[in-house]
Scaffold this motif. Structure first.
Motif: not given
Length: 182
Positions: A44-51
């Motif tokens: 599924s979509i993996m969110t909250g990937i830090p920049r």
């Protein structure tokens, strides 16, 4: 004149190790058949990937894992047979805003270290569409080594952007695959 040889296993003469087996259907197998073929994906979509941070991709969907070397709890592929393996990984970075300038990187790590299997893309004035970055290469594995897939994104335009890796239960937008070649 014909001869029939009925054998189910051939062993080496010194140690008695199995060199060749024949199953009941006539299929011949050798120890080198253990190729470790696998393909896993992001479910599924993996969110909250830090920049600006290299992030391990949470690959939890096993499309196939012929020798059970992939662990979905730590997202690592650990083959128990030493050799040279071919790996391919792709990360699809979810669409950033139209006009955003981003730098995206897909990397396969071995034992927590970058071994040079990396691909990068820099997009200026993006269209707002998803962007896929693919990398592949050969990695020597010793039987206890592991690999994992990592992604990195930096959005030059929007410091507050929410970065995402795209995945789905039915396709391979973000995945890692491989097998032993030698």
């Amino acid at each position: 004149m014909s001869s029939i040889l009925k054998v189910s296993e051939i062993q080496d003469p010194t140690n008695g190790n199995s060199a060749l087996t024949v199953d009941s259907s006539g299929k011949v197998k050798t120890p080198s058949d253990n190729k470790g073929l696998f393909m896993v994906g992001l479910n599924s979509i993996m969110t909250g990937i830090p920049r600006n941070v290299l992030t391990v991709v949470q690959l939890t969907r096993e499309d196939f894992d012929k020798d059970n070397y992939f662990d979905t709890s730590n997202y690592r592929y650990t083959p128990t047979v030493a050799g040279t393996y071919f790996f391919q990984g792709q990360i699809t970075f979810q669409s950033v805003g139209a006009g955003d300038n981003i730098y995206a990187q897909t990397t396969i790590y071995k034992n927590g270290t970058n071994v040079g299997v990396t691909s990068v893309i820099a997009i200026q004035q993006g269209s707002g569409n998803d962007t896929s970055v693919l990398c592949n290469g050969y990695i020597d594995m010793n039987g206890t080594d592991y690999v994992d897939l990592r992604g990195y994104i930096y959005n030059y335009t929007d410091a507050a952007s929410t970065n995402k890796f795209t995945g789905a239960s039915t396709n391979n937008m973000t995945y890692l695959s491989g097998y032993r070649v030698l």
